[in-house]
Scaffold this active site. Structure first.
Site, PDB file in Angstrom:
ATOM      1  N   GLY A 201      25.308 -10.028 -30.770  1.00 19.09           N
ATOM      2  CA  GLY A 201      26.675  -9.509 -30.566  1.00 19.09           C
ATOM      3  C   GLY A 201      26.466  -7.943 -29.802  1.00 19.09           C
ATOM      4  O   GLY A 201      27.229  -7.022 -30.356  1.00 19.09           O
TER       5      GLY A 201
ATOM      6  N   TYR B  16      39.469 -14.726 -42.244  1.00 16.90           N
ATOM      7  CA  TYR B  16      38.258 -13.628 -42.046  1.00 16.90           C
ATOM      8  C   TYR B  16      37.386 -13.369 -43.389  1.00 16.90           C
ATOM      9  O   TYR B  16      36.203 -13.736 -43.321  1.00 16.90           O
ATOM     10  CB  TYR B  16      38.866 -12.303 -41.406  1.00 16.90           C
ATOM     11  CG  TYR B  16      37.850 -11.365 -41.066  1.00 16.90           C
ATOM     12  CD1 TYR B  16      37.077 -11.362 -40.123  1.00 16.90           C
ATOM     13  CD2 TYR B  16      37.801 -10.296 -41.995  1.00 16.90           C
ATOM     14  CE1 TYR B  16      36.230 -10.148 -39.574  1.00 16.90           C
ATOM     15  CE2 TYR B  16      36.741  -9.273 -41.880  1.00 16.90           C
ATOM     16  CZ  TYR B  16      35.957  -9.284 -40.691  1.00 16.90           C
ATOM     17  OH  TYR B  16      35.046  -8.074 -40.450  1.00 16.90           O
TER      18      TYR B  16
ATOM     19  N   LYS C 298      33.040 -13.486 -44.336  1.00 18.24           N
ATOM     20  CA  LYS C 298      32.515 -12.316 -44.693  1.00 18.24           C
ATOM     21  C   LYS C 298      31.897 -12.368 -46.159  1.00 18.24           C
ATOM     22  O   LYS C 298      30.703 -11.838 -46.702  1.00 18.24           O
ATOM     23  CB  LYS C 298      33.125 -10.907 -44.594  1.00 18.24           C
ATOM     24  CG  LYS C 298      33.322 -10.434 -43.049  1.00 18.24           C
ATOM     25  CD  LYS C 298      32.060 -10.381 -42.318  1.00 18.24           C
ATOM     26  CE  LYS C 298      32.489  -9.903 -40.736  1.00 18.24           C
ATOM     27  NZ  LYS C 298      31.221  -9.681 -40.077  1.00 18.24           N
TER      28      LYS C 298
ATOM     29  N   ASP D   3      25.536 -18.846 -26.207  1.00 14.38           N
ATOM     30  CA  ASP D   3      26.575 -19.043 -27.267  1.00 14.38           C
ATOM     31  C   ASP D   3      25.931 -18.868 -28.515  1.00 14.38           C
ATOM     32  O   ASP D   3      25.129 -20.319 -28.860  1.00 14.38           O
ATOM     33  CB  ASP D   3      27.454 -20.456 -26.830  1.00 14.38           C
ATOM     34  CG  ASP D   3      28.398 -20.775 -27.788  1.00 14.38           C
ATOM     35  OD1 ASP D   3      28.432 -19.931 -28.832  1.00 14.38           O
ATOM     36  OD2 ASP D   3      29.112 -21.861 -27.722  1.00 14.38           O
ATOM     37  N   LEU D   4      26.125 -18.302 -29.463  1.00 18.90           N
ATOM     38  CA  LEU D   4      25.374 -18.411 -30.699  1.00 18.90           C
ATOM     39  C   LEU D   4      26.066 -18.925 -31.963  1.00 18.90           C
ATOM     40  O   LEU D   4      25.623 -18.939 -32.982  1.00 18.90           O
ATOM     41  CB  LEU D   4      24.966 -16.714 -31.055  1.00 18.90           C
ATOM     42  CG  LEU D   4      24.097 -15.950 -30.280  1.00 18.90           C
ATOM     43  CD1 LEU D   4      23.887 -14.508 -30.512  1.00 18.90           C
ATOM     44  CD2 LEU D   4      22.564 -16.727 -30.068  1.00 18.90           C
TER      45      LEU D   4
ATOM     46  N   ARG E 177      27.515 -13.355 -25.605  1.00 20.82           N
ATOM     47  CA  ARG E 177      27.894 -14.120 -24.399  1.00 20.82           C
ATOM     48  C   ARG E 177      28.239 -13.780 -23.105  1.00 20.82           C
ATOM     49  O   ARG E 177      27.973 -14.392 -22.054  1.00 20.82           O
ATOM     50  CB  ARG E 177      29.309 -15.078 -24.976  1.00 20.82           C
ATOM     51  CG  ARG E 177      29.102 -16.465 -24.807  1.00 20.82           C
ATOM     52  CD  ARG E 177      30.307 -17.397 -25.551  1.00 20.82           C
ATOM     53  NE  ARG E 177      30.581 -16.846 -26.857  1.00 20.82           N
ATOM     54  CZ  ARG E 177      31.440 -17.380 -27.748  1.00 20.82           C
ATOM     55  NH1 ARG E 177      31.591 -18.647 -27.442  1.00 20.82           N
ATOM     56  NH2 ARG E 177      31.605 -16.959 -29.082  1.00 20.82           N
ATOM     57  N   ASP E 178      29.090 -12.478 -23.168  1.00 22.56           N
ATOM     58  CA  ASP E 178      29.620 -12.172 -21.724  1.00 22.56           C
ATOM     59  C   ASP E 178      28.564 -11.491 -20.966  1.00 22.56           C
ATOM     60  O   ASP E 178      27.984 -10.344 -21.194  1.00 22.56           O
ATOM     61  CB  ASP E 178      30.853 -11.183 -22.210  1.00 22.56           C
ATOM     62  CG  ASP E 178      31.508 -10.651 -21.149  1.00 22.56           C
ATOM     63  OD1 ASP E 178      31.103 -10.421 -19.957  1.00 22.56           O
ATOM     64  OD2 ASP E 178      32.916 -11.078 -20.973  1.00 22.56           O
TER      65      ASP E 178
ATOM     66  N   GLY F  38      30.311  -2.548 -29.236  1.00 23.53           N
ATOM     67  CA  GLY F  38      30.653  -2.224 -30.661  1.00 23.53           C
ATOM     68  C   GLY F  38      29.499  -1.887 -31.429  1.00 23.53           C
ATOM     69  O   GLY F  38      28.355  -1.175 -30.990  1.00 23.53           O
TER      70      GLY F  38
END
Lengths: 315, 315
Positions: free
Chosen positions: B16, B165, B169, B70-71, B41-42, B20
């Site tokens: 990721g 969400y 988490k 793709d993880l 991914r991107d 960020g």
């Protein structure tokens, strides 16, 4: 919460109720005069459960019904709820008890992809989809019902062996904490139960795959009879208690991990917190030492299983 | 833990990391002399990230590489790790930082099936499959590496809006607590970071779907810059701290929900626990009241959205 809730004359919907905690909960609801819809997958076990429910009925007006659905899908959960509501003119149940779930302990490096996915389905999805279907129905019909989730002591702490199971029991805690808050918007009550190990068919099943070190850590635990656990669960729901625990150890762990969850008696909480402050850290250090001591035996075990002979990236 | 861990000369694998917190973590690792493999991914974002990584390198010997995978699948996570290890003779990374994840806040009764499944994939699966692949590789090669999971303040508590969400988490906390314990068997260190809201592209994205009441509850929060959060994360990992938090509020919540997780300084823990004992319950009561007051506005909102016009069991 003021006045106590009573199952008498209410429609209670219980999942995973063909055996274990779910069945015991259903039986007690029947004994207290509720109409009970029981949902599970196994037809034969459901039939046997219905016989038991019938012998416990206290009034001819109680509707006792069994439904066989796969609750691990959103569609299955919605269909099961819809079918159970038909007998009640389409009205949402007064309370849903989401007891479906099974534990599959396994070493992380030996787990299969299906071990993880299976625990998501049997624990998280069975609770998520049914609570989702029930919340939508209750909100649409403005029924101030109850949604009861069942987590585990292992939703409050975890250790070796539970890498597939505990995360999903933690997830149920996160779901319950959110729903407690969000469903205030609709006057829907949310409860979560944290049972310890129970003498159930599921417990016998999980012991078949349980790693030796996990069994050793648990050897001084005292599993509970599921009817005793069900009685504590029901008492908590009647009293409007959000977070329900039955045994001493779970109460100690829970007191150390309460966060913003509503708690009943603050003096009781404080006592358990003080015990936890010293006890829980000492417990963990003891367990950590047992695991470190077990490392060489575990290495020999993995060697014998051929773990090190596989390609480095093998599943 | 004694001696401090240093990323210098090590191979760090960061997921990721095209933006960020992940990108900021990768950049700091580069500045401290690590070889860094960045997975996301991107492709376009990865290329831009690589340019930034290159301008921050301190030595020509650092290997800085990007990988597009793709993880959210076990196979993707395994392939990404294998690809990144090839440059290092197949050797496991010294540390994996699992920063992939995105939040999608939504009202429970308005969520879609894909909202729930999407959060399982982007949060739980991205961390589970990569930590699983890394743990197996480290165990096979007897590499005493580090696995760093990233949860959230919302892995320690939750409220209206986070039903898809927060459970995931929380699940990461359950996974980390289990892995901390179980990976003692292999000398693999486990860390978990609980960041608060951060000014990231993901934060802007989540605010697009965030319910109004959720925004209102959060209006006095102070989101953090991701590079500040990454610095706290790295400091914690270097110090061998299991549970890492950056901001005051998260530290208060965490102190009230520590359970058996290892904690650093007990005096500090005690102070935060005392603050939490009074503060967290007061916070929840305030939030509960806001939600109850919002109920009629919410009812009007659902009416306007046509929620009550749908069939009772509609998705």
């Amino acid at each position: 919460m003021g006045q106590k809730w009573s199952p008498k004359g209410k429609h209670c919907y219980v999942t995973g109720a063909s055996q274990g905690l779910g069945l015991c909960t259903a039986l007690q609801l029947v004994r207290e005069g509720a109409s009970v819809s029981v949902v599970a997958r196994d037809r034969a076990k459901l039939e046997a459960a219905l016989t038991q429910l019938e012998t416990n009925r206290i009034s001819p007006s109680q509707k006792l019904t069994i439904y066989s659905y796969d609750l691990s899908t959103a569609a299955g959960a919605q269909q099961a709820l819809q079918a159970a509501c038909e007998l009640f003119g389409g009205q949402a149940p007064d309370a849903v008890f989401l007891c479906a779930g099974a534990s599959r302990p396994v070493f992380f490096v030996e787990a299969t992809e299906d071990d993880f996915k299976g625990q998501i389905e049997t624990i998280y999805y069975t609770a998520l989809w049914s609570s989702w279907a029930a919340a939508k129905l209750m909100a649409r019909q403005k029924v101030h019902g109850k949604i009861v989730l069942v987590s585990s002591t292992l939703g409050l702490m975890s250790f070796v062996g539970y890498s597939a199971y505990a995360p999903m029991k933690f997830a149920l805690r996160g779901l319950a904490d959110t729903l407690y808050s969000e469903l205030l918007l609709y006057g829907i009550g949310v409860h979560i139960f944290f049972p310890c190990g129970m003498f159930t068919p599921g417990f016998e099943e999980e012991n078949k795959t349980k790693p030796g070190i996990t069994k050793k850590i648990e050897e001084e635990d005292h599993p509970m009879q599921p009817d005793v656990a069900a009685a504590v669960l029901l008492k908590g729901v009647k009293n409007g208690t959000y977070s329900i625990a039955a045994d001493f150890n779970t109460k100690v762990f829970r007191a150390t991990t309460q966060s913003s969850s509503p708690y009943g008696n603050l003096a009781v909480k404080f006592i358990f917190e003080v015990i936890g402050w010293f006890g829980v850290a000492a417990w963990r250090r003891g367990v950590d030492n047992s695991i470190r001591k077990y490392a060489s035996e575990h290495d020999a075990y993995l060697k014998q299983k051929g773990f090190f002979d596989k390609p480095p990236h093998a599943a």
